[in-house]
Design an enzyme around this catalytic site. Structure first.
Site, PDB file in Angstrom:
ATOM      1  N   GLU A  13      30.762  24.380  45.987  1.00  0.00           N
ATOM      2  CA  GLU A  13      31.477  23.956  44.786  1.00  0.00           C
ATOM      3  C   GLU A  13      32.823  23.329  45.129  1.00  0.00           C
ATOM      4  O   GLU A  13      33.463  23.704  46.109  1.00  0.00           O
ATOM      5  CB  GLU A  13      31.750  25.161  43.882  1.00  0.00           C
ATOM      6  CG  GLU A  13      30.520  25.719  43.235  1.00  0.00           C
ATOM      7  CD  GLU A  13      30.849  26.889  42.326  1.00  0.00           C
ATOM      8  OE1 GLU A  13      29.918  27.591  41.931  1.00  0.00           O
ATOM      9  OE2 GLU A  13      32.038  27.099  42.017  1.00  0.00           O
ATOM     10  N   CYS A  48      30.472  33.414  52.158  1.00  0.00           N
ATOM     11  CA  CYS A  48      31.649  33.982  52.807  1.00  0.00           C
ATOM     12  C   CYS A  48      31.314  35.392  53.278  1.00  0.00           C
ATOM     13  O   CYS A  48      30.613  36.132  52.589  1.00  0.00           O
ATOM     14  CB  CYS A  48      32.819  34.020  51.822  1.00  0.00           C
ATOM     15  SG  CYS A  48      34.341  34.656  52.558  1.00  0.00           S
ATOM     16  N   GLY A 107      34.464  30.397  50.632  1.00  0.00           N
ATOM     17  CA  GLY A 107      34.655  30.588  52.063  1.00  0.00           C
ATOM     18  C   GLY A 107      36.066  30.978  52.436  1.00  0.00           C
ATOM     19  O   GLY A 107      37.002  30.838  51.643  1.00  0.00           O
ATOM     20  N   CYS A 167      34.881  40.299  49.442  1.00  0.00           N
ATOM     21  CA  CYS A 167      35.810  40.759  48.398  1.00  0.00           C
ATOM     22  C   CYS A 167      34.993  41.152  47.156  1.00  0.00           C
ATOM     23  O   CYS A 167      34.087  40.434  46.743  1.00  0.00           O
ATOM     24  CB  CYS A 167      36.811  39.665  48.051  1.00  0.00           C
ATOM     25  SG  CYS A 167      37.783  39.134  49.471  1.00  0.00           S
ATOM     26  N   SER A 178      45.879  35.724  49.800  1.00  0.00           N
ATOM     27  CA  SER A 178      45.357  36.519  48.682  1.00  0.00           C
ATOM     28  C   SER A 178      45.664  37.981  48.964  1.00  0.00           C
ATOM     29  O   SER A 178      44.998  38.604  49.782  1.00  0.00           O
ATOM     30  CB  SER A 178      43.843  36.339  48.570  1.00  0.00           C
ATOM     31  OG  SER A 178      43.542  34.996  48.335  1.00  0.00           O
ATOM     32  N   LEU A 179      46.670  38.514  48.294  1.00  0.00           N
ATOM     33  CA  LEU A 179      47.107  39.885  48.599  1.00  0.00           C
ATOM     34  C   LEU A 179      46.504  40.879  47.599  1.00  0.00           C
ATOM     35  O   LEU A 179      45.803  41.806  47.973  1.00  0.00           O
ATOM     36  CB  LEU A 179      48.641  39.944  48.575  1.00  0.00           C
ATOM     37  CG  LEU A 179      49.260  41.168  49.217  1.00  0.00           C
ATOM     38  CD1 LEU A 179      48.892  41.268  50.691  1.00  0.00           C
ATOM     39  CD2 LEU A 179      50.786  41.150  49.062  1.00  0.00           C
ATOM     40  N   HIS A 180      46.834  40.704  46.355  1.00  0.00           N
ATOM     41  CA  HIS A 180      46.205  41.438  45.239  1.00  0.00           C
ATOM     42  C   HIS A 180      46.479  42.934  45.175  1.00  0.00           C
ATOM     43  O   HIS A 180      46.027  43.599  44.234  1.00  0.00           O
ATOM     44  CB  HIS A 180      44.685  41.221  45.204  1.00  0.00           C
ATOM     45  CG  HIS A 180      44.282  39.782  45.112  1.00  0.00           C
ATOM     46  ND1 HIS A 180      44.922  38.876  44.300  1.00  0.00           N
ATOM     47  CD2 HIS A 180      43.301  39.070  45.750  1.00  0.00           C
ATOM     48  CE1 HIS A 180      44.364  37.683  44.438  1.00  0.00           C
ATOM     49  NE2 HIS A 180      43.395  37.782  45.308  1.00  0.00           N
ATOM     50  N   CYS A 195      34.436  38.867  43.965  1.00  0.00           N
ATOM     51  CA  CYS A 195      34.140  37.475  44.255  1.00  0.00           C
ATOM     52  C   CYS A 195      32.648  37.178  44.258  1.00  0.00           C
ATOM     53  O   CYS A 195      31.869  37.847  44.930  1.00  0.00           O
ATOM     54  CB  CYS A 195      34.740  37.135  45.618  1.00  0.00           C
ATOM     55  SG  CYS A 195      34.301  35.489  46.157  1.00  0.00           S
ATOM     56  N   CYS A 220      40.199  21.374  44.835  1.00  0.00           N
ATOM     57  CA  CYS A 220      39.975  22.660  45.492  1.00  0.00           C
ATOM     58  C   CYS A 220      38.661  22.566  46.266  1.00  0.00           C
ATOM     59  O   CYS A 220      37.605  22.337  45.695  1.00  0.00           O
ATOM     60  CB  CYS A 220      39.915  23.769  44.441  1.00  0.00           C
ATOM     61  SG  CYS A 220      39.569  25.383  45.142  1.00  0.00           S
ATOM     62  N   ASN A 229      40.872  35.898  33.308  1.00  0.00           N
ATOM     63  CA  ASN A 229      40.269  35.545  32.027  1.00  0.00           C
ATOM     64  C   ASN A 229      39.293  36.624  31.615  1.00  0.00           C
ATOM     65  O   ASN A 229      38.218  36.723  32.179  1.00  0.00           O
ATOM     66  CB  ASN A 229      39.510  34.224  32.138  1.00  0.00           C
ATOM     67  CG  ASN A 229      40.382  33.154  32.741  1.00  0.00           C
ATOM     68  OD1 ASN A 229      41.537  33.012  32.372  1.00  0.00           O
ATOM     69  ND2 ASN A 229      39.830  32.423  33.693  1.00  0.00           N
ATOM     70  N   CYS A 278      35.826  29.404  42.269  1.00  0.00           N
ATOM     71  CA  CYS A 278      34.554  28.963  42.852  1.00  0.00           C
ATOM     72  C   CYS A 278      33.526  30.083  42.956  1.00  0.00           C
ATOM     73  O   CYS A 278      33.850  31.236  43.033  1.00  0.00           O
ATOM     74  CB  CYS A 278      34.799  28.380  44.228  1.00  0.00           C
ATOM     75  SG  CYS A 278      35.677  26.843  44.136  1.00  0.00           S
TER      76      CYS A 278
HETATM   77  S1  SF4 Z   1      37.700  35.819  47.658  1.00  0.00           S
HETATM   78 FE1  SF4 Z   1      37.695  34.276  49.283  1.00  0.00          FE
HETATM   79  S2  SF4 Z   1      37.742  35.491  51.188  1.00  0.00           S
HETATM   80 FE2  SF4 Z   1      37.114  36.899  49.547  1.00  0.00          FE
HETATM   81  S3  SF4 Z   1      34.845  36.862  49.608  1.00  0.00           S
HETATM   82 FE3  SF4 Z   1      35.539  35.333  48.091  1.00  0.00          FE
HETATM   83  S4  SF4 Z   1      35.617  33.376  49.204  1.00  0.00           S
HETATM   84 FE4  SF4 Z   1      35.593  35.050  50.711  1.00  0.00          FE
END
Ligand code: SF4
Length: 359
Positions: free
Chosen positions: A91, A111, A158, A115, A213-215, A118, A104, A289, A342
């Site tokens: 994407e 990946c 990814g 996470c 990406s800390l979160h 995701c 983007c 969202n 994505c």
């Molecule tokens: S948030 Fe990014 S690093 Fe984490 S699984 Fe998804 S694509 Fe991979």
């Protein structure tokens, strides 16, 4: 058959020499491929027909086919689904802002980082994308959108630092002054925090911006949603970002998706501020969202769906950081109605293969 988008200018010059063409031809092709965004040899009108025939016998500049597109209601954001030659799906999101456009780009098919929030992490890594497949995402999306971009974010499907060599080549090719001559300062790479990769980024692509990406402000919380934390804890990640800043003077951004009742309390803001104290950085708070959520990999798509924090909580969190001298912004939410992060369109494809998963 070689893809010309996989070749550096020096490699293309060598390839042209093999075809009996002079170095000028390589520069001319680079201007077509990147400057004009043309990937059909037949339309490269100032390249002699004989040279185009020789090229077509040994090379191509294709490799992605548009499979689907989804536009936000306001038309400002469009998500494109591309199919690769070997049947994978990736994407790309084209975002039109008032002052600039941005693309983007995905860097892998799937990946391995796993996470929890995701969609892309769900099925694991199938394979790395080639530099040509990243370049074509920009070129084809610009064509579809009828607009050019000067900004690229590596924040799609990814983990870019898990495919460093190909990402580096894509950036070097795209920013070559014989091609697009795009500024590397207009490129942002978003990572879940692979420390060795951040070190390489600082050393090898020092002008490229880093987003992490800390979160979550501590390992315990972060491990719940980002398994990579077991390998690189938050302190190590922030330290790597600090060294990146010291080496490059590029201010890093920390992405922080606010999840109701999970990481959005005043104690989390205090802990985050303490973690980032003394580092010249920016925190980008991401309002989710509705249900579910996450960052680059795909909001709403992961298991353990969680609820985003409200506007009031988001604003209080931002203020709490500001009071502790940590600048924070709330990310503009473009294309919320199409879920611009994505992974969603790809996940809808029945033929998406499962791949290698890190955690
Ligand atoms: S948030 Fe990014 S690093 Fe984490 S699984 Fe998804 S694509 Fe991979």
């Amino acid at each position: 058959m070689v893809s010309l988008y996989d070749l550096s200018l020096a490699e293309l010059t060598g390839f042209c020499a093999e075809l009996g063409e002079r170095p000028f031809r390589a520069r001319q092709l680079y201007a077509w491929l990147y400057g004009k965004g043309e990937n059909d040899f037949a339309r490269m009108t100032d390249v002699p027909a004989a040279a185009r025939e020789k090229l077509a016998a040994r090379a191509h500049a294709k490799g992605l086919a548009l499979r689907d597109a989804l536009a936000s209601k306001d038309g400002q954001t469009v998500k494109y689904l591309y199919g690769t030659d070997d049947g994978n799906f990736i994407e790309t999101v084209f975002m039109k802002y008032k002052d600039r456009n941005s693309v983007c780009v995905s860097t892998q098919a799937g990946c391995r980082m796993g996470c929890k929030f995701c969609a892309s992490g769900k099925l694991g890594l199938v394979r790395d994308l080639a530099p040509s497949e990243m370049a074509l995402q920009v070129i084809l999306s610009e064509r579809e959108a009828g607009a050019r971009t000067k900004n690229i974010v590596l924040m799609g499907i990814g983990e870019p630092l898990d495919n460093f060599d190909n990402v580096k080549k894509f950036i070097e090719n795209f920013t070559d002054d014989h091609g697009r001559d795009l500024s590397r300062r207009a490129i942002t790479l978003s990572s879940c925090g692979l420390v060795p990769g951040i070190e390489r980024l600082a050393a090898e692509l020092p002008q490229v911006n880093l987003a992490v990406s800390l979160h979550a402000p501590n390992d315990e919380l972060r491990q719940e949603i980002m398994p990579v934390t077991k390998r690189y804890g938050v302190k190590a990640v922030v330290e790597a970002a600090r060294k990146h800043y010291e080496a490059t003077r590029r201010r890093p951004t920390f992405e922080y998706a606010l999840i109701a009742g999970f990481n959005d309390g005043p104690e989390h803001a205090r802990e985050l501020a303490a973690l980032l104290r003394g580092l010249n950085c920016l925190v980008n708070l991401i309002p989710l969202n509705g249900e579910g959520g996450g960052e680059n990999g795909g909001e709403n798509g992961g298991e353990n769906a969680r609820r985003g924090s409200g506007i009031g909580t988001t604003e209080r969190f931002r203020e709490a950081l500001g009071q502790r001298h940590i600048p924070a912004t709330v990310r503009r939410s473009l294309g919320a109605d199409i879920d611009a992060a994505c992974g969603q369109l790809r996940l809808r494809q029945e033929r998406v293969p499962r791949g290698d998963q890190y955690a």
